[in-house]
Scaffold this active site. Structure first.
Site, PDB file in Angstrom:
ATOM      1  N   TYR A  85     -18.331  26.845 -22.804  1.00  0.00           N
ATOM      2  CA  TYR A  85     -17.507  28.039 -22.635  1.00  0.00           C
ATOM      3  C   TYR A  85     -16.314  27.675 -21.763  1.00  0.00           C
ATOM      4  O   TYR A  85     -16.461  27.002 -20.732  1.00  0.00           O
ATOM      5  CB  TYR A  85     -18.290  29.180 -21.988  1.00  0.00           C
ATOM      6  N   GLN A 147     -20.606  38.094 -24.475  1.00  0.00           N
ATOM      7  CA  GLN A 147     -21.042  38.028 -25.875  1.00  0.00           C
ATOM      8  C   GLN A 147     -20.970  36.606 -26.431  1.00  0.00           C
ATOM      9  O   GLN A 147     -21.762  36.225 -27.308  1.00  0.00           O
ATOM     10  CB  GLN A 147     -20.240  38.998 -26.747  1.00  0.00           C
ATOM     11  N   ASN A 170     -16.273  34.256 -15.701  1.00  0.00           N
ATOM     12  CA  ASN A 170     -16.261  35.321 -14.707  1.00  0.00           C
ATOM     13  C   ASN A 170     -17.681  35.804 -14.418  1.00  0.00           C
ATOM     14  O   ASN A 170     -18.671  35.238 -14.906  1.00  0.00           O
ATOM     15  CB  ASN A 170     -15.367  36.472 -15.172  1.00  0.00           C
ATOM     16  N   THR A 193     -14.594  29.232  -6.530  1.00  0.00           N
ATOM     17  CA  THR A 193     -14.358  27.861  -6.114  1.00  0.00           C
ATOM     18  C   THR A 193     -14.046  27.780  -4.629  1.00  0.00           C
ATOM     19  O   THR A 193     -13.612  28.760  -4.014  1.00  0.00           O
ATOM     20  CB  THR A 193     -13.215  27.257  -6.955  1.00  0.00           C
ATOM     21  N   GLN A 215      -6.282  25.354  -3.583  1.00  0.00           N
ATOM     22  CA  GLN A 215      -7.550  26.046  -3.787  1.00  0.00           C
ATOM     23  C   GLN A 215      -7.352  27.556  -3.850  1.00  0.00           C
ATOM     24  O   GLN A 215      -7.919  28.245  -4.689  1.00  0.00           O
ATOM     25  CB  GLN A 215      -8.502  25.703  -2.644  1.00  0.00           C
ATOM     26  N   HIS A 218      -6.337  29.611  -7.113  1.00  0.00           N
ATOM     27  CA  HIS A 218      -7.272  29.773  -8.223  1.00  0.00           C
ATOM     28  C   HIS A 218      -7.630  31.228  -8.468  1.00  0.00           C
ATOM     29  O   HIS A 218      -7.651  31.700  -9.606  1.00  0.00           O
ATOM     30  CB  HIS A 218      -8.564  29.001  -7.935  1.00  0.00           C
ATOM     31  N   GLU A 283     -18.114  22.914  -2.366  1.00  0.00           N
ATOM     32  CA  GLU A 283     -17.837  22.338  -3.685  1.00  0.00           C
ATOM     33  C   GLU A 283     -16.961  21.102  -3.534  1.00  0.00           C
ATOM     34  O   GLU A 283     -17.249  20.045  -4.097  1.00  0.00           O
ATOM     35  CB  GLU A 283     -17.140  23.380  -4.554  1.00  0.00           C
ATOM     36  N   HIS A 284     -15.865  21.223  -2.773  1.00  0.00           N
ATOM     37  CA  HIS A 284     -14.956  20.108  -2.527  1.00  0.00           C
ATOM     38  C   HIS A 284     -14.851  19.875  -1.023  1.00  0.00           C
ATOM     39  O   HIS A 284     -14.604  20.823  -0.271  1.00  0.00           O
ATOM     40  CB  HIS A 284     -13.552  20.406  -3.062  1.00  0.00           C
ATOM     41  N   ASP A 317      -9.251  17.461 -10.080  1.00  0.00           N
ATOM     42  CA  ASP A 317      -9.286  18.535 -11.075  1.00  0.00           C
ATOM     43  C   ASP A 317      -8.819  18.074 -12.446  1.00  0.00           C
ATOM     44  O   ASP A 317      -9.147  18.707 -13.458  1.00  0.00           O
ATOM     45  CB  ASP A 317      -8.401  19.698 -10.620  1.00  0.00           C
ATOM     46  N   GLU A 371     -61.994  19.373 -12.674  1.00  0.00           N
ATOM     47  CA  GLU A 371     -61.217  20.580 -12.952  1.00  0.00           C
ATOM     48  C   GLU A 371     -61.918  21.507 -13.933  1.00  0.00           C
ATOM     49  O   GLU A 371     -61.379  22.554 -14.301  1.00  0.00           O
ATOM     50  CB  GLU A 371     -59.833  20.193 -13.500  1.00  0.00           C
ATOM     51  N   HIS A 376     -61.591  17.582 -22.152  1.00  0.00           N
ATOM     52  CA  HIS A 376     -60.673  16.500 -21.796  1.00  0.00           C
ATOM     53  C   HIS A 376     -61.458  15.218 -21.504  1.00  0.00           C
ATOM     54  O   HIS A 376     -61.097  14.123 -21.960  1.00  0.00           O
ATOM     55  CB  HIS A 376     -59.860  16.881 -20.548  1.00  0.00           C
TER      56      HIS A 376
END
Length: 393
Positions: A85, A147, A170, A193, A215, A218, A283-284, A317, A371, A376
């Site tokens: 995506y 969707q 999102n 981010t 940053q 964004h 993250e960074h 990036d 067990e 088994h």
């Protein structure tokens, strides 16, 4: 959508996106036309980035192995089909297509599909289509939002069901990924981010400010933070940020991000800064220090570490090589950036010889009986030529 297929998908897309194409799949003619809508330089840069991303991730391959003496091993198998995506709302991110699809292709995934939303006119962003083609995506669909995630997870008449769904989006995309987890695998549940810059008095205030603004632009929810051992630098960065905001096209977004989530913290030592950075697990993590490599080994939690002035996070990036899809929200404590491992699975192999089974089988039978699984135990005993009562000792 599971019950209604394409008809439900079309109805939901029209309701949420304001458009519902008659044909969900993007045609080869539309992709060819996209090349005409972008510059040759843009295509060349995408190919340059794709080559660098591929070269980096080829070094990550995990191999299959078999130990014939022990009779065990593992096979590493790529996933058959993955669904990516890529958002194209507030901004289009062709780089995200490169950073995910190229990695999937390096891993050996048989089929890579991409969902990216159309605009109000029903057309997709040409740069997204070109990026998909450069990255080796086989099929593209005019779908966005929750969707798109559901369509890839369960399949419709037009959209094939995938084994794993990956890529940022999102809040609704994130919630949809959480909802379909189990029907398919997912990569992560990314949040806004974030970048944390750790700087000492040797850092250039203009560079620090530029990294924070890169940053902040964004998203209003992005988090740009500075940890520094220098009170003077903190003040210089504040001035530099204001100066650079004056002609920054994305200043409105950046100001919102800085105002809500940005900040500077003065620490006594670099060691204190590293402890805070590890606790935050960004993250960074950008190390703008006098000798940044001495600090790298003390970084325990970060999606990516950017070492020194010549390694801005912005380079990561786009063209450095590692995927820019990284863990956020403190999940770098246990999660990793997107890699080849995200597109493969491991199949264990057990091929014991009769001699090896004779050595290890009695212990297996005893554990099974402990067990309460007599069946088994007998499945082992029958191969060892023992009667059930002989296995009780």
């Amino acid at each position: 959508m599971r019950a209604g297929g394409d008809a439900a998908l079309r109805r939901i897309s029209a309701s949420l996106e304001g458009t519902a194409p008659e044909r969900f799949e993007t045609t080869r003619e539309e992709i060819a036309a996209a090349y005409e809508a972008v510059s040759p330089g843009f295509v060349a840069d995408l190919r340059f980035a794709a080559d660098r991303v591929a070269a980096f991730h080829r070094r990550q391959h995990r191999g299959s192995w078999l130990d014939f003496g022990e009779g065990t091993g593992q096979m590493v198998r790529p996933l058959e089909r993955v669904g990516l995506y890529a958002p194209a709302g507030r901004a289009a991110y062709p780089s995200t297509v490169i950073m995910s699809a190229v990695v999937a292709r390096v891993a050996g995934v048989d089929e890579v599909i991409l969902c990216t939303p159309p605009g109000p006119d029903g057309r997709q962003r040409p740069e997204m289509l070109v990026a998909a083609d450069v990255a080796g995506v086989q099929r593209v669909f005019k779908l966005g939002g929750a969707q798109a995630i559901v369509a890839m997870a369960y399949g419709t008449e037009s959209v094939p069901r995938v084994d794993k769904v990956l890529g940022p989006g999102n809040l609704f995309v994130v919630l949809a990924k959480r909802r379909v987890y189990g029907a398919v695998a997912i990569d992560q549940l990314p949040g806004p981010t974030e970048t944390l810059v750790l700087a000492d008095d040797s850092a250039d205030a203009a560079e620090v400010a530029a990294d924070l603004l890169a940053q902040a632009e964004h998203d209003p929810l992005a988090t740009p933070l500075l940890l520094t051992t220098s009170d003077a630098l903190a003040r210089e960065v504040q001035t530099a940020v204001e100066r650079q905001l004056e002609d920054l096209p994305t200043a409105e977004t950046a100001r919102a991000s800085l105002g809500a989530n940005g900040g500077a913290v003065v620490v006594a030592t670099v060691e204190d800064g590293l402890r805070l950075a590890n606790a935050y697990a960004p993250e960074h993590l950008c190390l703008l220090l006098r000798d940044p490599w001495t600090a790298v080994g003390r970084v325990r939690h970060a999606g990516g570490v950017f070492v020194g002035s010549a390694s801005p996070e912005a380079a990561g990036d786009y063209i450095a090589g590692p995927s820019h899809i990284m863990p956020t929200g403190g999940t770098a404590r246990f999660a990793s950036p997107l890699s080849v491992d995200d597109f493969v699975k491991i199949v264990s192999v057990v091929g014991l010889s009769p001699t090896r089974l004779a050595e290890v089988g009695p212990a297996a039978a005893r554990l099974a009986r402990a067990e309460g699984f007599e069946g088994h135990a007998r499945a082992v005993d029958v191969r060892l030529g023992r009667a059930p009562d002989e296995g009780q000792g």
